[in-house]
Write a protein that holds these residues in place. Sequence first.
Motif, PDB file in Angstrom:
ATOM      1  N   GLU A 120       0.834  -1.214   0.000  1.00 42.29           N
ATOM      2  CA  GLU A 120       0.000   0.000   0.000  1.00 42.29           C
ATOM      3  C   GLU A 120       0.864   1.258   0.000  1.00 42.29           C
ATOM      4  OE1 GLU A 120      -2.573  -0.637   3.393  1.00 42.29           O
ATOM      5  OE2 GLU A 120      -3.389  -2.461   2.496  1.00 42.29           O
ATOM      6  N   GLY A 124       1.442   4.172  -2.997  1.00 42.21           N
ATOM      7  CA  GLY A 124       1.174   5.585  -2.730  1.00 42.21           C
ATOM      8  C   GLY A 124      -0.138   5.863  -2.027  1.00 42.21           C
ATOM      9  N   THR A 125      -0.773   4.836  -1.452  1.00 37.99           N
ATOM     10  CA  THR A 125      -2.032   5.030  -0.723  1.00 37.99           C
ATOM     11  C   THR A 125      -1.789   5.860   0.532  1.00 37.99           C
ATOM     12  OG1 THR A 125      -2.603   2.810  -1.448  1.00 37.99           O
ATOM     13  CG2 THR A 125      -4.013   3.780   0.232  1.00 37.99           C
ATOM     14  N   PRO A 126      -2.520   6.973   0.708  1.00 34.50           N
ATOM     15  CA  PRO A 126      -2.285   7.801   1.896  1.00 34.50           C
ATOM     16  C   PRO A 126      -2.878   7.158   3.161  1.00 34.50           C
ATOM     17  CG  PRO A 126      -4.108   8.704   0.625  1.00 34.50           C
ATOM     18  CD  PRO A 126      -3.591   7.513  -0.142  1.00 34.50           C
ATOM     19  N   SER A 127      -2.496   7.672   4.318  1.00 35.45           N
ATOM     20  CA  SER A 127      -3.077   7.199   5.581  1.00 35.45           C
ATOM     21  C   SER A 127      -3.505   8.398   6.415  1.00 35.45           C
ATOM     22  CB  SER A 127      -2.069   6.367   6.371  1.00 35.45           C
ATOM     23  OG  SER A 127      -1.280   7.214   7.197  1.00 35.45           O
ATOM     24  N   HIS A 128      -4.143   8.103   7.534  1.00 34.75           N
ATOM     25  CA  HIS A 128      -4.606   9.131   8.468  1.00 34.75           C
ATOM     26  C   HIS A 128      -3.472  10.040   8.951  1.00 34.75           C
ATOM     27  CE1 HIS A 128      -6.735  10.985  11.766  1.00 34.75           C
ATOM     28  NE2 HIS A 128      -5.952  10.428  12.651  1.00 34.75           N
ATOM     29  N   SER A 130      -0.644  10.750   7.182  1.00 32.21           N
ATOM     30  CA  SER A 130       0.120  11.380   6.097  1.00 32.21           C
ATOM     31  C   SER A 130      -0.147  12.885   6.129  1.00 32.21           C
ATOM     32  CB  SER A 130      -0.301  10.806   4.742  1.00 32.21           C
ATOM     33  OG  SER A 130      -0.223   9.400   4.730  1.00 32.21           O
ATOM     34  N   ASP A 132       0.673  15.295   3.933  1.00 30.58           N
ATOM     35  CA  ASP A 132       0.235  15.828   2.642  1.00 30.58           C
ATOM     36  C   ASP A 132      -0.489  14.727   1.888  1.00 30.58           C
ATOM     37  OD1 ASP A 132      -0.087  16.830   0.127  1.00 30.58           O
ATOM     38  OD2 ASP A 132       1.997  17.522  -0.117  1.00 30.58           O
ATOM     39  N   LEU A 133      -1.786  14.947   1.638  1.00 29.20           N
ATOM     40  CA  LEU A 133      -2.587  13.913   0.981  1.00 29.20           C
ATOM     41  C   LEU A 133      -2.108  13.606  -0.429  1.00 29.20           C
ATOM     42  CD1 LEU A 133      -6.363  14.640   1.709  1.00 29.20           C
ATOM     43  CD2 LEU A 133      -5.051  12.629   2.370  1.00 29.20           C
ATOM     44  N   THR A 134      -1.494  14.584  -1.080  1.00 30.62           N
ATOM     45  CA  THR A 134      -1.144  14.389  -2.482  1.00 30.62           C
ATOM     46  C   THR A 134       0.312  13.943  -2.674  1.00 30.62           C
ATOM     47  OG1 THR A 134      -0.672  16.740  -2.690  1.00 30.62           O
ATOM     48  CG2 THR A 134      -2.870  16.037  -3.297  1.00 30.62           C
ATOM     49  N   ALA A 135       1.077  13.892  -1.572  1.00 28.33           N
ATOM     50  CA  ALA A 135       2.476  13.459  -1.681  1.00 28.33           C
ATOM     51  C   ALA A 135       2.569  11.943  -1.503  1.00 28.33           C
ATOM     52  CB  ALA A 135       3.314  14.153  -0.612  1.00 28.33           C
TER      53      ALA A 135
ATOM     54  N   ALA B  80      -7.923   6.979  -1.967  1.00 27.84           N
ATOM     55  CA  ALA B  80      -6.661   7.023  -2.722  1.00 27.84           C
ATOM     56  C   ALA B  80      -6.813   7.699  -4.075  1.00 27.84           C
ATOM     57  CB  ALA B  80      -6.127   5.596  -2.908  1.00 27.84           C
ATOM     58  N   ARG B  85      -8.241  13.198  -3.487  1.00 24.62           N
ATOM     59  CA  ARG B  85      -7.166  13.736  -2.645  1.00 24.62           C
ATOM     60  C   ARG B  85      -6.912  15.207  -2.941  1.00 24.62           C
ATOM     61  NH1 ARG B  85      -3.077   8.781  -3.590  1.00 24.62           N
ATOM     62  NH2 ARG B  85      -1.490  10.050  -2.552  1.00 24.62           N
ATOM     63  N   ARG B  93      -9.754  12.555   3.959  1.00 20.08           N
ATOM     64  CA  ARG B  93      -9.360  12.570   5.381  1.00 20.08           C
ATOM     65  C   ARG B  93     -10.362  11.819   6.258  1.00 20.08           C
ATOM     66  NH1 ARG B  93      -4.175  13.312   6.249  1.00 20.08           N
ATOM     67  NH2 ARG B  93      -3.332  15.196   5.303  1.00 20.08           N
ATOM     68  N   LEU B  96     -10.007   8.051   5.762  1.00 15.74           N
ATOM     69  CA  LEU B  96      -8.780   7.506   6.351  1.00 15.74           C
ATOM     70  C   LEU B  96      -8.822   7.523   7.874  1.00 15.74           C
ATOM     71  CD1 LEU B  96      -6.222   9.105   3.883  1.00 15.74           C
ATOM     72  CD2 LEU B  96      -6.909   6.694   4.005  1.00 15.74           C
ATOM     73  N   ALA B  97      -9.718   8.340   8.439  1.00 17.04           N
ATOM     74  CA  ALA B  97      -9.853   8.380   9.899  1.00 17.04           C
ATOM     75  C   ALA B  97     -10.720   7.233  10.406  1.00 17.04           C
ATOM     76  CB  ALA B  97     -10.457   9.720  10.328  1.00 17.04           C
TER      77      ALA B  97
END
Lengths: 173, 316
Positions: A120, A124-128, A130, A132-135, B80, B85, B93, B96-97
């Motif tokens: 994951e 590049g899947t973001p997490s809570h 992260s 920057d959401l887009t990085a 994702a 995003r 957000r 993901l929470a």
Amino acid sequence: MPPAMSKVSFTVNREARVLELDIRTTLLDALREHLRLTGTKKGCDHGQCGACTVIVGGRRINSCLTLAVMHEGGSITTIEGLGTPDRLHPMQAAFVKHDGYQCGYCTPGQICSAVAVLGEIEAGTPSHVSDDLTARPELTSAELRERMSGNICRCGAYSNIVDAITEVAGRQP
Amino acid sequence: MKSFTYERATSPAEAASAAARVSGAKFIAGGTNLLDLMKLEIEAPSHLIDVNALALDKIEATPDGGLRIGALVRNTDLAADARVRRDYGLLARALLAGASGQLRNMATTAGNLLQRTRCPYFYDTNQPCNKRRPGSGCTALDGFSRQHAVVGTSNACIAAHPSDMAVAMMALDATVQTLRPDSTVRSIPIADFYRLPGDTPHLETALEPGELITAVTLPKPLGGTHIYHKVRDRASYAFALVSVGAIVQRDGSGRVALGGVAPKPWRVTAAEAEMPRGAKAVAARLFADAKPTRENAFKLRLAERTLAAVLAQARG
């Protein structure tokens, strides 16, 4: 009324399997009770502990909260499919090296989850956590802890589990 | 678990007509909430209609610059998605929470909207519960109510809505797209989707029997700063005590919706008008009709403080 039965065909650890099951059978019970793959553990049986985590179609899921018949044609990987005692998966070897468990009951779920977590992050899947959401997400301890929060360890081996996953991540190109 | 029959639907029309044909039928998609409740026999469908093969798993741009999110898009994939995003950060957000990585991999957009409360008395089948057994009474009113709703409640039910995603959908003015068994379609604004408990807490949404959610649509992006601040008893993998979802523009105006405080995602237009004046003014409007219990009155202060933190973060 007798329970409704259904046939289901899927691939488990690269092997085609066909089962005739009571429709109520969860994927977890199909693996443990019908295929005798008892590496996958039943903890809470309600999706709260993560002991039953397996990888289906490349994604980690709680096998206790899905019916076996919902996986017709699917591809399932359990802890037995990741490695064997003679040929450990790198994540299994790292858990041994870093003492990533005490009683070991949550370990198969932790390892299946950890293998998928690295995929994951790679995707590049973001997490809570992260920023920057887009990085691209970074491979930090905070990221690993957040992403592994669906796997509970009553013995509290968490820091050693993070060490094991970090080492495997570092080995990957 | 009670015995049931099972079929795999191959089209939305077939799924909806099957649901109308078989009494006691339910759709199953991710199953993470429904199967949990079936194991406890809180839900006991006679027939399950598996909708996972319905090809409702795309996220597409709409002609008016918004997004159409298929009902079966998994929570992981929605969070994702690059457009979500970039343009709907509040939604990413909020997703993901919620829950864990494993659950988000299974949970769907429509299923998340329809998840049931985690009120412990709803879950305890030895206790009366008007939501589980209409007319039997509410144990939470005089019970442990720390996690319960403080506003929008009734004498029949004080259960809180559990979803994070739905809070974002409420602030974003999402629309729920459905297909009915008679093949007609409906577009239900999310503001009209959830019902307050009143005397009928077992009726939670505007959906009719057999009506299938096919998609959730979002209007074009609003810009602004997107924040979802969830306060809970542990840092991850827990339901909200209070959550605040906000979109704040440069002039201090914006939108705000709250989770953990009401039987549905809580948004009050008059409260949003107070956003430039600060958290105290917003909270006063949000909770004008609040009826907290002794155990959950803390949520009023917690919500105001969380709002203040969110507005401060938006100012940068």
